[in-house]
Scaffold this motif. Structure first.
Motif, PDB file in Angstrom:
ATOM      1  N   ASP A  38       1.199  -1.264   0.086  1.00 21.03           N
ATOM      2  CA  ASP A  38       0.293   0.228  -0.239  1.00 21.03           C
ATOM      3  C   ASP A  38       0.871   1.203  -0.028  1.00 21.03           C
ATOM      4  O   ASP A  38       0.338   2.716   0.559  1.00 21.03           O
ATOM      5  CB  ASP A  38      -1.006  -0.353   1.327  1.00 21.03           C
ATOM      6  CG  ASP A  38      -2.005  -1.184   1.043  1.00 21.03           C
ATOM      7  OD1 ASP A  38      -2.514  -1.924  -0.102  1.00 21.03           O
ATOM      8  OD2 ASP A  38      -1.639  -1.864   2.152  1.00 21.03           O
ATOM      9  N   ASN A  39       1.845   1.197  -0.543  1.00 19.07           N
ATOM     10  CA  ASN A  39       2.516   2.214  -0.752  1.00 19.07           C
ATOM     11  C   ASN A  39       3.121   2.348   0.328  1.00 19.07           C
ATOM     12  O   ASN A  39       3.470   4.135   0.378  1.00 19.07           O
ATOM     13  CB  ASN A  39       2.020   3.486  -1.814  1.00 19.07           C
ATOM     14  CG  ASN A  39       1.527   3.411  -2.723  1.00 19.07           C
ATOM     15  OD1 ASN A  39       0.355   2.846  -2.983  1.00 19.07           O
ATOM     16  ND2 ASN A  39       2.755   2.629  -3.634  1.00 19.07           N
ATOM     17  N   LYS A  40       3.345   2.184   1.212  1.00 23.07           N
ATOM     18  CA  LYS A  40       4.679   2.181   2.439  1.00 23.07           C
ATOM     19  C   LYS A  40       5.501   2.112   2.648  1.00 23.07           C
ATOM     20  O   LYS A  40       5.682   0.202   1.680  1.00 23.07           O
ATOM     21  CB  LYS A  40       3.671   1.308   3.965  1.00 23.07           C
ATOM     22  CG  LYS A  40       2.535   1.635   3.724  1.00 23.07           C
ATOM     23  CD  LYS A  40       2.243   2.831   4.531  1.00 23.07           C
ATOM     24  CE  LYS A  40       0.588   2.921   5.600  1.00 23.07           C
ATOM     25  NZ  LYS A  40      -0.207   3.666   4.002  1.00 23.07           N
ATOM     26  N   ASP A  41       6.951   2.265   3.000  1.00 22.06           N
ATOM     27  CA  ASP A  41       7.894   2.063   2.504  1.00 22.06           C
ATOM     28  C   ASP A  41       8.718   1.503   3.658  1.00 22.06           C
ATOM     29  O   ASP A  41       9.940   1.358   4.259  1.00 22.06           O
ATOM     30  CB  ASP A  41       8.944   3.526   2.678  1.00 22.06           C
ATOM     31  CG  ASP A  41       9.357   4.514   3.327  1.00 22.06           C
ATOM     32  OD1 ASP A  41       8.090   4.490   4.471  1.00 22.06           O
ATOM     33  OD2 ASP A  41      10.038   5.568   3.046  1.00 22.06           O
ATOM     34  N   SER A  42       7.745   0.915   4.750  1.00 23.11           N
ATOM     35  CA  SER A  42       9.303   0.216   6.844  1.00 23.11           C
ATOM     36  C   SER A  42       9.002  -0.655   5.882  1.00 23.11           C
ATOM     37  O   SER A  42       9.986  -1.071   6.997  1.00 23.11           O
ATOM     38  CB  SER A  42       7.305   0.542   7.505  1.00 23.11           C
ATOM     39  OG  SER A  42       5.836  -0.115   6.618  1.00 23.11           O
TER      40      SER A  42
END
Length: 149
Positions: A38-42
């Motif tokens: 979901d377009n998270k960079d974590s």
């Protein structure tokens, strides 16, 4: 063909990113895994190098605890990303001195990356590659062997 929820979701997100021009192998939020998550960079904190298969301490802890991110383990996420990068023509792990394509967001390059990722995702779930269209062209007695559904 029966697929898993995680595979359906991943393919939908990758398809959308490809057609919306929001797929970028060099961006942790817009790469294959970034889009799946979901377009998270974590997820980039699971390893010390983008494109590496080596979990760092944080990644190892999550892996050992059995954590899943949108259905995928930390090691699976690293494998997905490395598959994508390699199929796009990158030498992994990413480093400014390593080989990379001249235009990493070229649609043909991204399509090659997507095909490799989808093939790998299908392997992870133990199903036939949903991108394999070769059965459509098999014939028996000069007639198609399989009908379109």
């Amino acid at each position: 063909m029966k697929t898993t929820q995680r595979l359906e979701s991943a393919i939908e997100k990758l398809y959308t990113a490809f057609h919306n021009n929001t797929l970028n192998p060099e961006c942790c939020q817009q790469c294959a895994v970034g889009n799946i998550l979901d377009n998270k960079d974590s997820w980039k904190y699971l390893s010390d190098s983008h494109g590496s298969l080596v979990l760092n301490y944080v990644g190892s802890v999550h892996q050992n605890l059995g954590r899943k991110f949108n259905g995928y383990s930390p090691l699976e996420l690293l494998q997905i990303e490395q598959t994508f990068l390699n199929a796009c023509g990158f030498q992994t792990p990413l480093h400014h001195q390593n080989k990379k394509p001249e235009n990493p967001t070229d649609k043909d390059i991204l399509f090659n990356g997507l095909c490799a990722v989808i093939r790998f995702l299908c392997e992870l779930d133990g199903i036939n590659n949903v991108m394999d269209y070769t059965k459509l062209f098999e014939v028996e007695n000069d007639k198609p062997k399989y009908a379109l559904a």
